[in-house]
Enzyme design. Sequence first.
Site, PDB file in Angstrom:
ATOM      1  N   THR A   1      34.377  60.695  47.187  1.00 30.75           N
ATOM      2  CA  THR A   1      33.240  60.295  46.348  1.00 30.75           C
ATOM      3  C   THR A   1      33.656  60.714  44.940  1.00 30.75           C
ATOM      4  O   THR A   1      34.351  61.725  44.777  1.00 30.75           O
ATOM      5  CB  THR A   1      31.922  61.003  46.752  1.00 30.75           C
ATOM      6  OG1 THR A   1      32.102  62.409  46.616  1.00 30.75           O
ATOM      7  CG2 THR A   1      31.503  60.671  48.176  1.00 30.75           C
ATOM      8  N   HIS A   2      33.282  59.938  43.965  1.00 27.04           N
ATOM      9  CA  HIS A   2      33.718  60.183  42.577  1.00 27.04           C
ATOM     10  C   HIS A   2      35.240  60.220  42.474  1.00 27.04           C
ATOM     11  O   HIS A   2      35.789  60.878  41.591  1.00 27.04           O
ATOM     12  CB  HIS A   2      33.129  61.492  42.031  1.00 27.04           C
ATOM     13  CG  HIS A   2      31.665  61.641  42.297  1.00 27.04           C
ATOM     14  ND1 HIS A   2      30.702  61.180  41.439  1.00 27.04           N
ATOM     15  CD2 HIS A   2      31.006  62.159  43.367  1.00 27.04           C
ATOM     16  CE1 HIS A   2      29.504  61.435  41.948  1.00 27.04           C
ATOM     17  NE2 HIS A   2      29.657  62.016  43.125  1.00 27.04           N
TER      18      HIS A   2
ATOM     19  N   SER B   1      59.941  45.028  37.435  1.00 24.23           N
ATOM     20  CA  SER B   1      59.805  45.026  35.986  1.00 24.23           C
ATOM     21  C   SER B   1      61.116  44.567  35.384  1.00 24.23           C
ATOM     22  O   SER B   1      62.179  44.853  35.918  1.00 24.23           O
ATOM     23  CB  SER B   1      59.472  46.446  35.518  1.00 24.23           C
ATOM     24  OG  SER B   1      59.881  46.608  34.178  1.00 24.23           O
TER      25      SER B   1
ATOM     26  N   LYS C   1      60.727  49.924  39.288  1.00 25.97           N
ATOM     27  CA  LYS C   1      59.339  49.530  39.523  1.00 25.97           C
ATOM     28  C   LYS C   1      59.136  48.526  40.637  1.00 25.97           C
ATOM     29  O   LYS C   1      59.918  47.616  40.829  1.00 25.97           O
ATOM     30  CB  LYS C   1      58.748  48.915  38.241  1.00 25.97           C
ATOM     31  CG  LYS C   1      58.646  49.911  37.110  1.00 25.97           C
ATOM     32  CD  LYS C   1      57.338  50.639  37.126  1.00 25.97           C
ATOM     33  CE  LYS C   1      56.271  49.754  36.515  1.00 25.97           C
ATOM     34  NZ  LYS C   1      55.041  50.481  36.312  1.00 25.97           N
TER      35      LYS C   1
ATOM     36  N   ASN D   1      55.647  46.555  41.467  1.00 31.21           N
ATOM     37  CA  ASN D   1      54.260  46.452  41.006  1.00 31.21           C
ATOM     38  C   ASN D   1      53.383  45.646  41.971  1.00 31.21           C
ATOM     39  O   ASN D   1      53.795  44.594  42.443  1.00 31.21           O
ATOM     40  CB  ASN D   1      54.216  45.785  39.633  1.00 31.21           C
ATOM     41  CG  ASN D   1      54.945  46.599  38.589  1.00 31.21           C
ATOM     42  OD1 ASN D   1      54.957  47.820  38.655  1.00 31.21           O
ATOM     43  ND2 ASN D   1      55.579  45.924  37.650  1.00 31.21           N
TER      44      ASN D   1
ATOM     45  N   GLU E   1      46.393  43.190  41.923  1.00 32.34           N
ATOM     46  CA  GLU E   1      45.952  43.239  40.516  1.00 32.34           C
ATOM     47  C   GLU E   1      45.361  41.895  40.096  1.00 32.34           C
ATOM     48  O   GLU E   1      44.342  41.826  39.399  1.00 32.34           O
ATOM     49  CB  GLU E   1      47.124  43.592  39.597  1.00 32.34           C
ATOM     50  CG  GLU E   1      47.524  45.048  39.682  1.00 32.34           C
ATOM     51  CD  GLU E   1      48.791  45.321  38.883  1.00 32.34           C
ATOM     52  OE1 GLU E   1      48.685  46.009  37.875  1.00 32.34           O
ATOM     53  OE2 GLU E   1      49.875  44.852  39.260  1.00 32.34           O
TER      54      GLU E   1
ATOM     55  N   GLN F   1      27.346  17.392  34.273  1.00 33.36           N
ATOM     56  CA  GLN F   1      28.739  17.019  34.502  1.00 33.36           C
ATOM     57  C   GLN F   1      29.653  18.253  34.382  1.00 33.36           C
ATOM     58  O   GLN F   1      30.733  18.289  34.947  1.00 33.36           O
ATOM     59  CB  GLN F   1      29.154  15.950  33.483  1.00 33.36           C
ATOM     60  CG  GLN F   1      30.568  15.439  33.650  1.00 33.36           C
ATOM     61  CD  GLN F   1      30.779  14.143  32.892  1.00 33.36           C
ATOM     62  OE1 GLN F   1      30.280  13.090  33.295  1.00 33.36           O
ATOM     63  NE2 GLN F   1      31.493  14.198  31.785  1.00 33.36           N
TER      64      GLN F   1
HETATM   65  N1  ARG Z   1      29.967  11.898  35.811  1.00 31.56           N
HETATM   66  C1  ARG Z   1      28.571  12.178  35.924  1.00 31.56           C
HETATM   67  C2  ARG Z   1      28.346  13.627  36.340  1.00 31.56           C
HETATM   68  O1  ARG Z   1      29.244  14.240  36.764  1.00 31.56           O
HETATM   69  C3  ARG Z   1      27.962  11.273  36.931  1.00 31.56           C
HETATM   70  C4  ARG Z   1      26.515  11.013  36.704  1.00 31.56           C
HETATM   71  C5  ARG Z   1      26.328  10.297  35.431  1.00 31.56           C
HETATM   72  N2  ARG Z   1      24.992   9.786  35.304  1.00 31.56           N
HETATM   73  C6  ARG Z   1      24.569   9.298  34.153  1.00 31.56           C
HETATM   74  N3  ARG Z   1      23.369   8.847  34.122  1.00 31.56           N
HETATM   75  N4  ARG Z   1      25.316   9.259  33.090  1.00 31.56           N
HETATM   76  O2  ARG Z   1      27.253  14.162  36.255  1.00 31.56           O
END
Ligand code: ARG
Length: 463
Positions: A158-159, A280, A286, A288, A293, A325
């Site tokens: 712990t710690h 390294s 080394k 690593n 990581e 989108q």
């Molecule tokens: N490429 C658009 C998206 O990923 C698809 C839907 C687009 N719809 C629109 N009314 N422009 O959201």
Amino acid sequence: MDNNKKTWSGRFNEPVSALVERYTASISFDYRLAEYDIQGSLAHARMLAARSIITQEDLIAIENGLGQIRDEIRDGRFSWSLQLEDVHLNIERRLTDIIGDAGKRLHTGRSRNDQVATDIRLYLRAAIDEIMALIRSLQQALLKLAEHHTETVMPGFTHLQVAQPVSFAHHLMAYFEMLKRDAGRLSDCRKRVNQLPLGAAALAGTSYPIDREMVARELAFEGVCENSLDAVSDRDFAIEFCSCASLIMTHLSRMSEELILWMNPAVGFIMLADRFCTGSSIMPQKKNPDVPELVRGKTGRINGHLVALLTLMKAQPLAYNKDNQEDKEPLFDAVDTLIDTLRIYADMLAGVQVNAEAMRKAALQGFSTATDLADYLVKKGIPFRDAHEIVARAVQYAEQKGCDLADLDLGQLQQFSAHIDHDIFSVLTLKGSLESRNHIGGTAPQQVRSAIMRAQDWLSSGR
Ligand code: ARG
């Protein structure tokens, strides 16, 4: 057909600039949804035909055309066009090129808004299934390592200070539990992903006599999204997935931190197989631990995706906005990173070499059995707070002598309490300390063995 003519350009007097075209297009990343887009379109077309919204002939043409497009995409023969903006319009345009007017009828009663929401859900459902299987493989790898080390004693911390001796297997099984909850969260998330948006159309539903249940069945969705505005606009399911992904990565990041620490030559508890490490370019000695990581580092990246999606959503009015989108790149990267990480991790654990002697030596330092001495005194009738005080003084004495509690002889120990007797020496050993914590969830090897058995049952029950 002219690829430069936009599908939606009827009411526009001038074309968009090349920059706007590139800025607004999503094809460079959403091409990855193609398989799901085709799957969704096939289900939609079959429903349109079943409801006589399109003819059987149209349906057959659409099925053949989409089948051909699927092959072209799988074989890398499909040419994606930036001018066609996104995966949906690329596929639809190609379909119309191949089959003519029937292709133009596919979009009846549908919008790209419910289409894209459907595609992402299909994509994410498949990704979740793959991730759940990988979590299980990682859990198997943990169990396999744990099975060999129920009796291997290491210092529990712990710690990051030596606290009490624990079984190395017990320590590993802590991660099994974390991953078990992670799997539970994902399977819960899957239920909310697995609902059908199609039928919502642009936002308000459609005037055609559609059959959403039929489409849901075709696509193996558990149900339909019950509100059209919600169906096209919310991406909470993707946010929820990213939060599951963040937690999984957080758990793996903690494990990585420990592997790195354990592999430090000053600690020397384990060695990772060479294939997970690098050298390294300047220091020849080394080795690593690059892989753990990077897992730790990539956790930040997944957390970033979670925050990106939350921020994307927070100020959007109903219903669909183009902001959405922007959900894809974070989501795709979260899935890709998580899949690679889980895959590499199971393999890495399988190659861990354990130095049990180094663990035991470390557990013997730092007075790890001091609590056991206090508990011993309590069992002889001394109140715990007083026992704590007595042991603290004994520890101080041993520290001055430069030895452990177990190295003091009976006479020396009895200076601190006359209640201490011969039987103390079995209590002060690492083995005695471990075995005394013999209850469910405790570190006694017997308990850890049953925890491993329960874990195996859980894995094979496939829950
Ligand atoms: N490429 C658009 C998206 O990923 C698809 C839907 C687009 N719809 C629109 N009314 N422009 O959201």
